[in-house]
Design a protein around this motif. Structure first.
Motif, PDB file in Angstrom:
ATOM      1  N   LEU A  47       0.795  -1.172  -0.111  1.00 46.77           N
ATOM      2  CA  LEU A  47       0.087   0.060   0.018  1.00 46.77           C
ATOM      3  C   LEU A  47       0.954   1.064   0.056  1.00 46.77           C
ATOM      4  O   LEU A  47       1.965   1.213   0.638  1.00 46.77           O
ATOM      5  N   SER A  68     -11.003   6.258  -5.468  1.00 44.03           N
ATOM      6  CA  SER A  68      -9.950   5.648  -6.069  1.00 44.03           C
ATOM      7  C   SER A  68      -8.712   6.509  -5.787  1.00 44.03           C
ATOM      8  O   SER A  68      -8.742   7.712  -5.794  1.00 44.03           O
ATOM      9  N   ASP A  71      -3.367   3.548  -4.229  1.00 46.06           N
ATOM     10  CA  ASP A  71      -3.393   2.178  -3.683  1.00 46.06           C
ATOM     11  C   ASP A  71      -4.557   1.387  -4.605  1.00 46.06           C
ATOM     12  O   ASP A  71      -4.404   0.207  -4.535  1.00 46.06           O
ATOM     13  N   GLY A  72      -5.384   2.081  -5.335  1.00 44.34           N
ATOM     14  CA  GLY A  72      -6.467   1.386  -6.178  1.00 44.34           C
ATOM     15  C   GLY A  72      -7.736   1.877  -6.054  1.00 44.34           C
ATOM     16  O   GLY A  72      -7.765   2.677  -5.542  1.00 44.34           O
ATOM     17  N   ILE A  95      -9.932  -3.147  -1.292  1.00 39.73           N
ATOM     18  CA  ILE A  95      -8.887  -2.368  -1.916  1.00 39.73           C
ATOM     19  C   ILE A  95      -8.496  -3.130  -3.180  1.00 39.73           C
ATOM     20  O   ILE A  95      -7.749  -4.179  -3.217  1.00 39.73           O
ATOM     21  N   GLN A  97      -6.555  -3.619  -6.620  1.00 37.79           N
ATOM     22  CA  GLN A  97      -5.383  -3.545  -7.235  1.00 37.79           C
ATOM     23  C   GLN A  97      -5.356  -4.119  -8.596  1.00 37.79           C
ATOM     24  O   GLN A  97      -5.932  -5.382  -8.706  1.00 37.79           O
TER      25      GLN A  97
END
Length: 315
Positions: A47, A68, A71-72, A95, A97
């Motif tokens: 992260l 958003s 980190d995603g 989260i 990714q």
């Protein structure tokens, strides 16, 4: 506790043999349940910012639940749980990714237990973290559908108790209806939150048309459940009003009996009061038949309104 899962041949498998650092490096899905400080430190390299805390996860603003960043994609979604016989809502932070999915939660939820069991049996098909996340929401909606069916069965039992069983415990029925209404409200919150979560994902899955189609199918299921949930809510209100109406009828019957009894005994009481006076000049005072005459008059004065009420159908 951190559980890790990897994608192998389009199927999710749980990683459990290696050390935590090795499992984290191989994992496609990292599921953190009440992570300790050391486990949070192990997740830090994945992260750009800190892992969200419980306060951050419980924020209710839309901008704090769906956004958003570096980190995603962040999705904080409500899940249904059951503690001590009552349904509750708890938030799970996702989260998403490009190479992995992280989930953070405070409780051991039934949805995740079922996902873990299906993963061990190789029953979860996913080709990417994005597809896995949509699959998790699909599993969530299936469990919510089961909860809606349970509420429907509970309502059928309460409906039978209220509408068909004579001398039923109406206070118990109200208590059961209150619990069902609370559960229906919690389910509705989860369904509404799922709608918002899926709409957010749809906006960020434009490069994955097949996942968009899958998400839209889940949304259709959510819409159907929302309609069913609304029906349950209306039925709860109907049964609650009906139960309260029956209670009022029972109370009115009791008050009616007392009212009729007071009217029936009023004339005999008046006659007894008259003959209970202590005046020197009372014609019937020394009459040998005075006592039975007074008793007869009191009986007749009480019987007359009773027969009248009976004739009018008030009894």
């Amino acid at each position: 506790m951190i559980r890790t899962y990897s994608l192998e041949q389009q199927t999710i498998h749980e990683l459990a043999d290696d050390a935590l650092e090795a499992r984290l490096s191989q994992a496609t899905w990292i599921d953190a349940q009440e992570p300790s400080d050391s486990e949070r430190e192990a997740l830090a390299p994945f992260l750009a910012e800190e892992l969200p805390g419980s306060t951050d996860v419980e924020e209710i603003e839309s901008s704090a639940r769906y956004f958003s960043d570096a980190d995603g994609l962040h999705v904080h979604s409500l899940f249904l749980t059951r503690n001590e016989g009552k349904h509750q809502n708890t938030t799970v932070a996702f989260i998403l990714q490009p190479q992995r999915l992280l989930s953070l939660r405070e409780e051991d939820l039934a949805d995740f237990r079922l996902l873990r069991l299906r993963a061990r049996r190789g029953q979860i098909e996913a080709g990417s973290p994005q597809e896995l996340m949509v699959t998790i929401f699909e599993q969530k909606v299936e469990n919510l559908a089961d909860s809606v069916e349970d509420m429907h069965r509970d309502l059928e039992q309460v409906s039978h108790q209220v509408l068909e069983v004579e001398d039923s415990d109406l206070e118990d029925a109200i208590d059961r209806l209150a619990k069902v209404e609370d559960s229906v409200g919690k389910i509705r919150l989860c369904l509404m939150d799922t709608q918002r979560s899926l709409h957010f994902l749809l906006r960020h899955l434009r490069r994955h048309p097949e996942l968009q189609e899958q998400a839209r199918e889940v949304l259709q299921d959510v819409d159907a459940l929302m309609s069913h949930n609304t029906f349950l809510s209306d039925k709860v209100n109907f049964l609650m009003d009906t139960t309260q109406g029956f209670i009022n009828i029972q109370q009115n019957q009791i008050i009616k009996i007392f009212s009729i009894a007071s009217v029936v005994f009023l004339p005999p009481t008046m006659i007894a009061s008259i003959y209970g006076m202590n005046f020197d000049v009372m014609p019937e005072l020394h009459w040998p038949l005075g006592y039975p005459f007074a008793i007869f008059v009191m009986f007749l004065s009480g019987l007359t309104p009773f027969l009248y009420f009976k004739h009018r159908g008030w009894l």
